[in-house]
Enzyme design. Sequence first.
Site, PDB file in Angstrom:
ATOM      1  N   CYS A 174       1.154  -1.416  -0.260  1.00 13.24           N
ATOM      2  CA  CYS A 174       0.335  -0.111   0.029  1.00 13.24           C
ATOM      3  C   CYS A 174       0.707   1.052  -0.260  1.00 13.24           C
ATOM      4  O   CYS A 174       0.297   2.143  -0.052  1.00 13.24           O
ATOM      5  CB  CYS A 174      -1.290  -0.381   1.277  1.00 13.24           C
ATOM      6  SG  CYS A 174      -2.055  -0.828   0.850  1.00 13.24           S
ATOM      7  N   HIS A 199      -3.362   6.723   2.793  1.00 15.31           N
ATOM      8  CA  HIS A 199      -3.991   6.051   1.815  1.00 15.31           C
ATOM      9  C   HIS A 199      -5.367   5.830   2.371  1.00 15.31           C
ATOM     10  O   HIS A 199      -5.570   6.113   4.102  1.00 15.31           O
ATOM     11  CB  HIS A 199      -2.814   4.903   1.452  1.00 15.31           C
ATOM     12  CG  HIS A 199      -3.217   2.887   2.234  1.00 15.31           C
ATOM     13  ND1 HIS A 199      -4.150   2.750   0.282  1.00 15.31           N
ATOM     14  CD2 HIS A 199      -3.134   2.886   2.857  1.00 15.31           C
ATOM     15  CE1 HIS A 199      -4.005   1.874   0.523  1.00 15.31           C
ATOM     16  NE2 HIS A 199      -3.909   1.403   2.123  1.00 15.31           N
ATOM     17  N   ASN A 245     -10.724  -0.511   0.169  1.00 14.93           N
ATOM     18  CA  ASN A 245      -8.884  -0.008   0.117  1.00 14.93           C
ATOM     19  C   ASN A 245      -8.918  -0.037  -1.350  1.00 14.93           C
ATOM     20  O   ASN A 245      -8.638  -1.451  -1.748  1.00 14.93           O
ATOM     21  CB  ASN A 245      -8.438  -0.892   1.538  1.00 14.93           C
ATOM     22  CG  ASN A 245      -6.926  -0.385   1.489  1.00 14.93           C
ATOM     23  OD1 ASN A 245      -6.272  -0.330   0.282  1.00 14.93           O
ATOM     24  ND2 ASN A 245      -6.712  -1.204   2.063  1.00 14.93           N
TER      25      ASN A 245
END
Lengths: 77, 308
Positions: free
Chosen positions: B111, B235, B265
């Site tokens: 990520c 994020h 996500n």
Amino acid sequence: MIFEKLRDLIVEHTDADPESVRPSTQFIDLGIDSLDTVEMIMQLEEELGVELEFDEKVTTVGELVNLIEKRLRELKK
Amino acid sequence: MSSFRILSTGSYAPNNIVTNSQLSEMLDTTDQWIQQRVGICQRHISVSETTSDMAAKAAENALQNSGVRPEDLDMIICATITAEYRSPNLACMVQKKLGASCPAMDVNCACSSFIYALDTAAGFFARGTVRHILVIGAERLSSIVDWKDRSTAVIFGDGAGAVLLGTGDNYLASVLNAAGNDEIIKIPDQPENSFISMKGQETFQFAVKSICADLQTVIRKAGLQPEDIDYIIPHQANSRIIEFAQKRLNIPAEKFCMNIKNYGNTSSASIPMLLDELNRSGKLEQGDKIALCAFGGGLSSGACIITW
């Protein structure tokens, strides 16, 4: 000492009546989920100046108090 | 030292939307649980589009109004953990689809990949060897999710975001971190198991600590104060992570941008997708100081500050 600190944090998180928070109280009954528990542990870490990492699952206030006290005893050694 | 500025942004998400109620029909979960735990209402899930299809669409979207043509690109850097092939890499597949001819490579830091990719691009600009770099975050996470595992299936989504970089001095500071660990977040690559697994509480703790430490570091490195930052684009892993980090940092909540509600996500794609959304909404003004920060598997984390 840890119980009182944790109780204060729970009250801060949930607006629960301090009298209603006992060692046998289930987190789920206070509307506290596993991420809230991590938040409170991280707040305690700051207050106590120690790292409190553990991955045991806890369901009651007393279980978490015991784990933290155990961890603090280990750190003292 | 010269670095880059962002010339344009683009994004793409598959048309197919999967709501929480749809997930609760196939898994033992509820809309309320998902919203409370991760702050997600829906996610876009690819039916047949590959990661490079989505990446190329986001890239075309970014190039569209920039006046920069694919043949003007000096490099394509893709941030991804879900390229359709081990080789060719995702960036080469995007190059092919765009009709570009520049060098093309991937960055894999889970990520955090998009931050690592921007910092990699900054290095090429600093050496003065490039004029235009396309940095893309693209993921088809639905391909590495065990759809029978309710703890992860509800979290992830597919999509892509792209930024076109040109020469400039708008990349003010950055920080990258890694702490090798295959216990907390892992995606094995075995025929019998290629699904993502995560320890929720440990991930939460790592994420909150990373956001707080990395943002403080990068703000200090840029010679700024927290109040100088106009927007923080974290994020989009879990709204609870972002909210708790915001409280600990004591930075006003309205500076923390979020769109996880609509996309879930999307790993490396989340930051460029959100940046594009803010850009297109007209929210960003020239001179705004924007902090980006990410954290994830590796364990890895990073942050940077960009002047808009």
